[in-house]
Design an enzyme around this catalytic site. Structure first.
Site, PDB file in Angstrom:
ATOM      1  N   LYS A 287       0.872  -1.159  -0.072  1.00  0.00           N
ATOM      2  CA  LYS A 287       0.065   0.028  -0.155  1.00  0.00           C
ATOM      3  C   LYS A 287       0.869   1.271   0.106  1.00  0.00           C
ATOM      4  CE  LYS A 287      -1.909   3.041   3.181  1.00  0.00           C
ATOM      5  NZ  LYS A 287      -1.926   3.459   4.825  1.00  0.00           N
ATOM      6  N   CYS A 362     -19.238   6.441   4.261  1.00  0.00           N
ATOM      7  CA  CYS A 362     -19.148   5.088   4.619  1.00  0.00           C
ATOM      8  C   CYS A 362     -18.310   4.676   5.400  1.00  0.00           C
ATOM      9  CB  CYS A 362     -18.872   4.468   3.104  1.00  0.00           C
ATOM     10  SG  CYS A 362     -19.217   2.755   2.820  1.00  0.00           S
ATOM     11  N   CYS A 369     -25.904   5.305   5.565  1.00  0.00           N
ATOM     12  CA  CYS A 369     -26.540   5.208   4.366  1.00  0.00           C
ATOM     13  C   CYS A 369     -27.640   5.980   3.971  1.00  0.00           C
ATOM     14  CB  CYS A 369     -27.092   3.633   4.240  1.00  0.00           C
ATOM     15  SG  CYS A 369     -25.661   2.442   4.828  1.00  0.00           S
ATOM     16  N   CYS A 372     -26.094   8.690   1.781  1.00  0.00           N
ATOM     17  CA  CYS A 372     -25.541   8.369   0.630  1.00  0.00           C
ATOM     18  C   CYS A 372     -26.172   8.412  -0.387  1.00  0.00           C
ATOM     19  CB  CYS A 372     -25.000   7.048   0.886  1.00  0.00           C
ATOM     20  SG  CYS A 372     -24.059   6.187  -0.426  1.00  0.00           S
ATOM     21  N   CYS A 378     -25.832   0.273  -4.003  1.00  0.00           N
ATOM     22  CA  CYS A 378     -24.946  -0.332  -3.111  1.00  0.00           C
ATOM     23  C   CYS A 378     -25.803  -1.522  -2.542  1.00  0.00           C
ATOM     24  CB  CYS A 378     -24.615   0.495  -2.091  1.00  0.00           C
ATOM     25  SG  CYS A 378     -23.639  -0.374  -0.972  1.00  0.00           S
TER      26      CYS A 378
END
Length: 398
Positions: A287, A362, A369, A372, A378
């Site tokens: 990463k 998120c 949610c 969102c 989703c």
């Protein structure tokens, strides 16, 4: 003809492939695929992914022709044709990149024996759907020592609409990563010094919030320690005290000092400019290495997957473990799965995009949610129940 040479003649470009007059030629014609497929080339030992769209075309064919040399050299012409629909409208050429363009260009497994000839290459005559992974098999080539399979991987349904929705939600730029992410480290410094600051910031960022990492970078800068020579001359205890409360600050102080010494001795005070050299530094994982390559060297070789990218990609149903339909369990699995279908021009921005989305909406616990803008797309929307407050004690029943 060596298999590596044969593969190097297969090109991926939006224009029709012009004919080449050489010892032999290879031609790949676009398959009748839906938009959103990308090519993946699987080798016996390695897998290469090409994150580019393949537009809808007619059929797939593969030719290995005999060389245009003297008549004294007689070789049988091998011709195999892969058909998708059995029809042959106007053929347009597909674009498959040169071997040198593959992301893992350091592999030597594709180099076959110099004695290999086209007669050793066998091409499957029928196209079949891969039973292991989503996609359409385009081509399979075999030789005595190697096997190469080319197939198209289908991108998740509605991924462009989902990504566009996330971008719209991130326009405000109010997430911590937007002002205090690793790419902000040393932003006012000259290029060489800034690259070192990015490396140090990235090494401290693991399991640490952006705000904490940014503050530690500021303290190092105020004490003149965003410099490899200065860090080498500073004892670990002082260094650890300055970067505290960064997660695992004592161990990271040791890694930072070791990396600074390597930068001085091997790279003239600069940081490594290759993925392998960065991964050789203690405390630098995949990463971090991909993030440093993208930010410091403007050379994106892979997707930087942190905990936010890993979590959100699984919630959206974008990634799966190899050969299964199960969620990925570690960030490296997520990176490999994402790179198989996500267009390469999205590899660099996907990290700050999803990190900010994960910091604001998120979230790991109790995702918002209801706020969102993609909750209708989703698959995980409203399915994660709100976790109880750990500080609240359970009431005892009488």
């Amino acid at each position: 003809m060596p298999l590596a040479l044969l593969l190097s003649r297969i090109h991926l470009s939006p224009a029709a492939m012009t004919s080449t007059r050489s010892a032999s030629s290879a031609r790949l014609v676009r398959a009748d695929l839906n938009p959103g497929y990308v090519l993946v080339i699987k080798h016996k030992f390695h897998a290469f992914s090409v994150a580019r769209e393949v537009k809808r075309e007619s059929s797939v064919s593969f030719d290995v022709s005999k060389p245009e040399s003297t008549a004294s050299v007689k070789r049988k012409r091998v011709k195999r044709e892969l058909e998708v629909n059995g029809e042959h409208p106007k053929k347009q050429v597909v674009i498959v990149p040169d071997i040198e363009d593959f992301r893992y260009d350091r592999t030597k497994a594709l180099t076959s024996s110099s004695k290999a000839t086209p007669s050793l290459v066998k091409v499957e005559e029928k196209v079949r759907v891969s039973s292991v992974q989503k996609g359409i098999l385009l081509m399979s080539m075999h030789s005595k020592k190697t096997k190469v399979v080319v197939f198209a991987v289908k991108a998740p349904e509605n991924w462009e609409a989902v990504l566009g929705g996330i971008k719209n939600m991130r326009l405000s730029g109010q997430a911590p990563v937007d002002t205090k992410g690793c790419e902000k480290a040393g932003s006012l410094l000259p290029p060489k010094e800034r690259r070192f600051a990015v490396l140090i910031s990235t090494m401290m960022s693991s399991q640490t919030k952006d705000e904490v990492t940014h503050a530690a970078v500021e303290r190092l800068s105020e004490n003149g320690l965003l410099d490899p020579d200065a860090i080498v001359r500073t004892d670990e205890a002082t260094l650890a005290n300055l970067i505290k409360p960064v997660g695992f600050y004592q161990r990271k102080a040791q890694f930072i000092k070791e990396a600074s010494k390597i930068c001085l001795e091997r790279f003239g005070g600069d940081i490594p400019d290759s993925l392998n050299a960065l991964l050789a530094l203690r405390g630098v994982g995949p990463k971090m290495a991909h993030l440093v390559m993208s930010i410091a060297w403007k050379n994106t070789q892979g997707i930087c997957v942190d905990t936010h990218v890993h979590r959100i990609s699984n919630r959206l149903g974008w990634v799966f473990r190899e050969g299964t339909k199960q969620k990925t369990t570690i960030p490296e699995q997520t990176r490999i799965s994402l790179e198989k279908w996500l267009p390469k021009d999205e590899w660099e921005p996907i990290n700050p995009l999803l990190v900010g989305f994960g910091q604001t909406i998120c979230t790991p616990l109790r995702p918002k949610c209801d706020m969102c803008g993609i909750n209708n797309l989703c698959p995980s929307a409203f399915k994660e129940s709100s976790s109880p407050n750990p500080k609240q004690k359970k009431k005892r029943s009488p």
